[in-house]
Each structure stands twice: as C-alpha cells, then as structure tokens.
Design a protein around this motif. Structure first.
Motif, PDB file in Angstrom:
ATOM      1  N   GLY A  24      71.347  36.655  32.662  1.00  0.00           N
ATOM      2  CA  GLY A  24      71.763  35.919  31.488  1.00  0.00           C
ATOM      3  C   GLY A  24      73.242  35.807  31.205  1.00  0.00           C
ATOM      4  O   GLY A  24      73.683  35.296  30.178  1.00  0.00           O
ATOM      5  N   GLU A  25      74.230  36.191  32.035  1.00  0.00           N
ATOM      6  CA  GLU A  25      75.574  36.042  31.750  1.00  0.00           C
ATOM      7  C   GLU A  25      76.141  34.859  32.408  1.00  0.00           C
ATOM      8  O   GLU A  25      75.906  34.370  33.299  1.00  0.00           O
ATOM      9  CB  GLU A  25      76.515  37.181  32.395  1.00  0.00           C
ATOM     10  N   LYS A  26      76.957  34.155  31.816  1.00  0.00           N
ATOM     11  CA  LYS A  26      77.581  32.839  32.158  1.00  0.00           C
ATOM     12  C   LYS A  26      78.521  33.156  33.511  1.00  0.00           C
ATOM     13  O   LYS A  26      79.376  33.905  33.195  1.00  0.00           O
ATOM     14  CB  LYS A  26      78.266  32.086  31.185  1.00  0.00           C
ATOM     15  N   GLY A  27      78.319  32.588  34.490  1.00  0.00           N
ATOM     16  CA  GLY A  27      79.304  32.619  35.755  1.00  0.00           C
ATOM     17  C   GLY A  27      79.455  31.218  36.343  1.00  0.00           C
ATOM     18  O   GLY A  27      78.920  30.255  35.840  1.00  0.00           O
ATOM     19  N   GLY A  28      80.232  31.248  37.281  1.00  0.00           N
ATOM     20  CA  GLY A  28      80.417  29.865  37.914  1.00  0.00           C
ATOM     21  C   GLY A  28      81.881  29.737  38.682  1.00  0.00           C
ATOM     22  O   GLY A  28      82.462  30.911  39.139  1.00  0.00           O
ATOM     23  N   MET A  29      82.138  28.684  39.008  1.00  0.00           N
ATOM     24  CA  MET A  29      83.464  28.428  39.790  1.00  0.00           C
ATOM     25  C   MET A  29      84.469  27.694  38.747  1.00  0.00           C
ATOM     26  O   MET A  29      84.002  26.849  37.749  1.00  0.00           O
ATOM     27  CB  MET A  29      83.060  27.279  40.823  1.00  0.00           C
ATOM     28  N   VAL A  30      85.491  28.039  38.901  1.00  0.00           N
ATOM     29  CA  VAL A  30      86.830  27.231  38.203  1.00  0.00           C
ATOM     30  C   VAL A  30      87.326  26.237  39.112  1.00  0.00           C
ATOM     31  O   VAL A  30      87.745  26.712  40.317  1.00  0.00           O
ATOM     32  CB  VAL A  30      87.864  28.421  37.510  1.00  0.00           C
ATOM     33  N   ALA A  31      87.496  25.351  38.676  1.00  0.00           N
ATOM     34  CA  ALA A  31      88.194  24.185  39.953  1.00  0.00           C
ATOM     35  C   ALA A  31      88.943  23.021  39.152  1.00  0.00           C
ATOM     36  O   ALA A  31      89.208  22.992  37.789  1.00  0.00           O
ATOM     37  CB  ALA A  31      86.801  23.564  40.394  1.00  0.00           C
ATOM     38  N   GLU A  32      89.496  22.310  39.900  1.00  0.00           N
ATOM     39  CA  GLU A  32      90.242  21.245  39.278  1.00  0.00           C
ATOM     40  C   GLU A  32      89.908  19.844  40.175  1.00  0.00           C
ATOM     41  O   GLU A  32      89.510  19.893  41.157  1.00  0.00           O
ATOM     42  CB  GLU A  32      91.824  21.408  39.681  1.00  0.00           C
ATOM     43  N   ILE A  33      89.773  18.617  39.447  1.00  0.00           N
ATOM     44  CA  ILE A  33      89.621  17.313  40.026  1.00  0.00           C
ATOM     45  C   ILE A  33      90.908  17.167  40.858  1.00  0.00           C
ATOM     46  O   ILE A  33      91.885  16.697  40.260  1.00  0.00           O
ATOM     47  CB  ILE A  33      89.195  16.404  38.940  1.00  0.00           C
ATOM     48  N   ALA A  34      90.859  17.137  41.943  1.00  0.00           N
ATOM     49  CA  ALA A  34      92.034  16.959  42.822  1.00  0.00           C
ATOM     50  C   ALA A  34      91.975  15.215  43.162  1.00  0.00           C
ATOM     51  O   ALA A  34      93.070  14.945  43.278  1.00  0.00           O
ATOM     52  CB  ALA A  34      91.644  17.500  44.287  1.00  0.00           C
ATOM     53  N   GLU A  35      90.877  14.459  42.999  1.00  0.00           N
ATOM     54  CA  GLU A  35      91.099  13.182  43.007  1.00  0.00           C
ATOM     55  C   GLU A  35      89.885  12.695  42.564  1.00  0.00           C
ATOM     56  O   GLU A  35      88.727  13.299  42.464  1.00  0.00           O
ATOM     57  CB  GLU A  35      91.035  12.856  44.635  1.00  0.00           C
ATOM     58  N   TYR A  36      90.174  11.431  41.815  1.00  0.00           N
ATOM     59  CA  TYR A  36      88.724  10.830  40.990  1.00  0.00           C
ATOM     60  C   TYR A  36      89.212   9.298  41.330  1.00  0.00           C
ATOM     61  O   TYR A  36      89.950   8.680  40.533  1.00  0.00           O
ATOM     62  CB  TYR A  36      89.144  11.319  39.533  1.00  0.00           C
ATOM     63  N   ILE A  37      88.339   8.724  41.925  1.00  0.00           N
ATOM     64  CA  ILE A  37      88.475   7.156  42.198  1.00  0.00           C
ATOM     65  C   ILE A  37      87.225   6.688  41.685  1.00  0.00           C
ATOM     66  O   ILE A  37      86.165   7.076  42.470  1.00  0.00           O
ATOM     67  CB  ILE A  37      88.855   6.746  43.373  1.00  0.00           C
TER      68      ILE A  37
END
Length: 150
Positions: free
Chosen positions: A59-72
C-alpha cells in the motif's frame, strides 16, 4: 538496455486517442493493466517533471520519476525516466535507478484515414521484458476500447 515496440490501430481520430491516453481519468483506466492504482502527478508539457505512481503490495506509493522530453499535441510524446519513487520520495541516483536513468518511452500517433496508428517504443532491461510483453498489449487494448467508445 533493450528497445521494445508495440503498436495498435484504433478506430478513432488521433485527437481523441491522444486526449484519452493523457487525460487523468482515462489514463488511470488504461494503465490499470500495469498497476490497478496507476496514476500520474504533473503536467504533460515539454521539460516538465512528472511522477507515474502506483501503490505496491504494502500500500506504499511508488513509481517512476520522469520528465517530458518532447510533447507535440496529437503527434508525439517522449518520456525520459530520471529515477524512481520509493514510499513517495524521489530517488534520482544510486544502484536502484542506474538501470532506468535515461530510459525513454516514445509515443507516436499517426492518422490513417480517420483511424489512429499508435506506436510505442520503450527502453527496458531484461528483467522487465516478459512483464512489458504482457502488460503493454493489455494496456493498449484497454486504451483502444476506451477511445472507440467515446
């Protein structure tokens, strides 16, 4: 790192598929194939940090940290992974993120006579190939179903 590619043809216009894929509520629906509590925190804008979250078996929050490298809009989205979330805290260096740092997920949307061809390229390591080869097709089927119902 290996690159995996998935694609699906969706009987809906690109604009609808793009919106369905990235809108908060419908995002949670199609990404439930990866984790029933899948969600994101952040905005879909180039250069912005975004967290892809889900609860683990405790029940612990986990996941990925990311950045939007491109957005079209209605064309292409590229996500660059920076690290992981561990109990809600960012971990951007060290052995737990070395295999993922810099990995890309690229989403290409192509109009084919009013339908959408969605192609996804994902960088991964050997540990996740089987998981992705099962989860991605299921997620894309859910995205297709949601997009075609609207």
């Amino acid at each position: 790192m290996k690159k995996l590619t998935y694609q699906i043809k969706i009987d809906a216009p690109v604009s609808r598929v793009f919106k369905t894929m990235l809108d908060k509520e419908t995002y949670k629906q199609w990404t439930s194939a990866f984790n029933p509590s899948s969600d994101f925190e952040g905005v879909w804008e180039k250069g912005q940090k975004i967290h892809f979250t889900g609860d683990n078996e405790n029940g612990e929050k986990g996941g990925m940290v990311a950045e939007i490298a491109e957005y079209i809009p209605n064309s292409y989205v590229s996500i660059r992974h920076l690290g992981i979330l561990d109990k809600g805290k960012e971990v951007l260096s060290g052995p737990t993120v070395e295999d993922w740092a810099g990995a890309l997920e690229n989403y290409s949307f192509t109009d084919i006579e009013g339908q959408t061809l969605l192609e996804i390229d994902v960088d991964t390591n050997d540990e996740y190939i089987d998981y992705f080869n099962e989860a991605w097709p299921n997620a894309l089927k859910q995205l297709k179903n949601i997009s075609e119902k609207k």
